[in-house]
Design an enzyme around this catalytic site. Structure first.
Site, mmCIF file in Angstrom:
data_model
loop_
_atom_site.group_PDB
_atom_site.id
_atom_site.type_symbol
_atom_site.label_atom_id
_atom_site.label_comp_id
_atom_site.label_asym_id
_atom_site.label_seq_id
_atom_site.Cartn_x
_atom_site.Cartn_y
_atom_site.Cartn_z
ATOM 1 N N GLY A 98 0.801 -1.225 0.000
ATOM 2 C CA GLY A 98 0.000 0.000 0.000
ATOM 3 C C GLY A 98 0.828 1.267 0.000
ATOM 4 N N GLY A 100 2.552 2.299 -2.702
ATOM 5 C CA GLY A 100 2.633 2.848 -4.061
ATOM 6 C C GLY A 100 3.898 2.477 -4.814
ATOM 7 C CB SER A 101 6.320 -0.340 -4.606
ATOM 8 O OG SER A 101 5.488 -1.410 -4.989
ATOM 9 C CB ALA A 104 7.208 4.951 -6.507
ATOM 10 C CG ASP A 145 -1.454 4.295 -5.484
ATOM 11 O OD1 ASP A 145 -2.273 4.799 -4.693
ATOM 12 O OD2 ASP A 145 -0.944 3.169 -5.333
HETATM 13 O O1 PMV Z 1 -1.998 0.727 -4.216
HETATM 14 P P1 PMV Z 1 -2.670 0.680 -2.870
HETATM 15 O O2 PMV Z 1 -2.558 -0.630 -2.193
HETATM 16 O O3 PMV Z 1 -2.341 1.845 -2.028
HETATM 17 O O4 PMV Z 1 -4.239 0.822 -3.129
HETATM 18 C C1 PMV Z 1 -4.748 1.836 -3.883
HETATM 19 C C2 PMV Z 1 -5.996 2.353 -3.284
HETATM 20 C C3 PMV Z 1 -7.297 1.723 -3.731
HETATM 21 O O5 PMV Z 1 -8.277 2.698 -3.442
HETATM 22 C C4 PMV Z 1 -7.587 0.468 -2.950
HETATM 23 C C5 PMV Z 1 -7.326 1.423 -5.217
HETATM 24 C C6 PMV Z 1 -7.328 2.642 -6.115
HETATM 25 O O6 PMV Z 1 -7.119 2.451 -7.320
HETATM 26 O O7 PMV Z 1 -7.564 3.768 -5.659
#
Ligand code: PMV
Length: 307
Positions: A98, A100-101, A104, A145
Site C-alpha cells: 500500500g 505505491g511501489s 513510484a 497513486d
Molecule cells: O496501491 P494501494 O494498495 O495503495 O491501493 C490503492 C488504493 C485503492 O483505493 C484500494 C485502489 C485505487 O485504485 O484507488
C-alpha cells in the site's frame, strides 16, 4: 541519468475512491524508487531490477510487464525508439504494502527517460503515463497513486477531476507500521467489486460515509485542527472493516497504536495486509512505534505530513 519518485500513503478514502468518492493521499519522501538510464551499445533495452531479482531484455518481456510497459509508453510519448539504453531500478519502497511501489517505479522511469532525452516531463504527463501502467496492477485504478507520486505533494483526489490545491496548515506525524503481509491491490479491489455487485445499496452507502470522512478531514487539515483527524481515522477503519478489507494483522497493529497513545489508526491502501497508519503527537511517537513493533509490525517508519 538518474531520477526518483517517493512512496505514498492514503490517509482517507481508499476503495471508495474507485467509486468516485474523494480521498486524501500524501507522499512519503524517505522511501523512494530510483531509476537510472545509461546509454548502451546494443540495439535493445536491458532492464535491471536487482531488488526483485530480475534482469531481462525489453524484447523478451511479457506483454503485461509493467516496467517494459512504462519504457515503451514513455518512448512512444517522446517519439524515440526504445533502443541503445539500459534501465536500472532500485527501490526502498516495499512491494504490495500500500505504499505505491508500482506507481513510484513507473514515475521514476518515465522521469529519468524524459531527462535522458532532454525533454523533462511535467507532473501531469508523468501521472498519465504511470496511470496506464497502474491498469496492469489492477483493472480499475482510481489514479490516486500515480497522482500523489508524480506531484509529490498532498492531494485531495476525486477520480477523473483535476488535482485540487490542498494545504496542510500544521504539519503532523504519521507512524506507518508494516503488517508484513503482502496484499496485491488487484485482489482486494476485485473482492470489493464483487461484494459491491452483490449488494450495491449497502456498499454505495458505505462509500458515501467514507467520502464524507475524507471531505471532513480535508477541512480539519486545512484549518490545522489535527487532533480531530484521529477520530476520523478510527471511523474510516470501521468502514474499511465493513467493506471487507481489514484483517487480524491490521487490527492488531491498529489496537496497539491506539493503546499506546495514537490519536487514531487505520489501514492504508488496499488493506488485507500492507500498512497501518497512526496519527501521533511527538511525545507519543516512540511509544506507538514500539507498541506496533511489539504487536508484530515488521518495521515502523514515521513521516511528517506537510505541504
Ligand atoms: O496501491 P494501494 O494498495 O495503495 O491501493 C490503492 C488504493 C485503492 O483505493 C484500494 C485502489 C485505487 O485504485 O484507488
Amino acid at each position: 541519468m538518474r531520477a526518483s519518485a517517493p512512496g505514498k500513503i492514503i490517509l482517507f478514502g481508499e476503495h471508495a475512491v474507485v467509486y468516485g468518492r474523494p480521498a486524501i493521499a500524501v507522499p512519503v519522501l524517505h522511501v523512494r524508487a530510483d531509476a537510472v538510464i545509461r546509454s548502451a551499445g546494443e540495439r535493445t533495452v536491458r532492464i535491471n531490477a536487482p531488488g526483485i531479482g530480475r534482469r531481462y531484455g525489453l524484447s523478451s518481456a511479457r506483454p503485461d510487464d509493467p516496467i517494459a510497459t512504462i519504457v515503451r509508453l514513455t518512448c512512444a510519448r517522446l517519439g524515440v525508439a526504445p533502443e541503445y539504453f539500459e534501465v536500472h531500478i532500485e527501490s526502498s519502497i516495499p512491494v504490495a504494502r500500500g505504499l505505491g511501489s508500482g506507481a513510484a517505479v513507473s514515475v521514476a522511469i518515465a522521469r529519468a527517460l524524459g531527462n535522458f532525452f532532454a525533454r523533462p516531463f511535467e507532473p501531469e504527463t508523468l501521472s498519465a503515463l504511470a496511470y496506464e501502467c497502474e491498469k496492469l496492477y489492477h483493472g480499475t485504478p482510481s489514479g490516486i497513486d500515480n497522482t500523489v507520486i508524480a506531484f509529490a505533494r498532498p492531494v485531495y483526489f476525486v477520480r477523473g477531476r483535476p488535482l485540487e490545491p490542498f494545504e496542510v496548515a500544521r504539519p503532523f506525524l504519521i507512524a506507518i507500521g508494516d503488517t508484513g503481509v503482502s496484499s496485491p491491490t488487484k485482489i482486494a479491489v476485485g473482492d470489493v467489486r464483487r461484494a459491491w455487485e452483490a449488494d450495491r445499496e449497502r456498499f454505495e452507502a458505505l462509500f458515501d460515509r467514507i467520502g464524507e470522512i475524507a471531505r471532513e478531514a480535508r477541512q480539519h487539515i486545512e484549518q490545522g485542527n489535527n487532533a480531530a483527524l484521529g477520530e476520523l481515522m478510527n471511523q474510516n477503519q470501521e468502514l474499511a472493516h465493513a467493506i471487507g478489507v481489514s484483517s487480524p494483522e491490521i487490527e492488531r497493529l491498529v489496537e496497539a497504536a491506539r493503546r499506546a497513545g495514537a490519536l487514531g489508526a487505520k489501514l492504508s491502501g488496499a488493506g488485507r495486509g500492507g500498512n497501518v497508519i497512526a496519527l501521533v503527537e511527538t511525545d507519543a511517537q516512540e511509544a506507538v512505534e514500539r507498541a506496533m513493533l511489539h504487536a508484530g509490525a515488521r518495521r515502523v517508519i514515521t513521516t511528517l505530513v506537510k505541504s
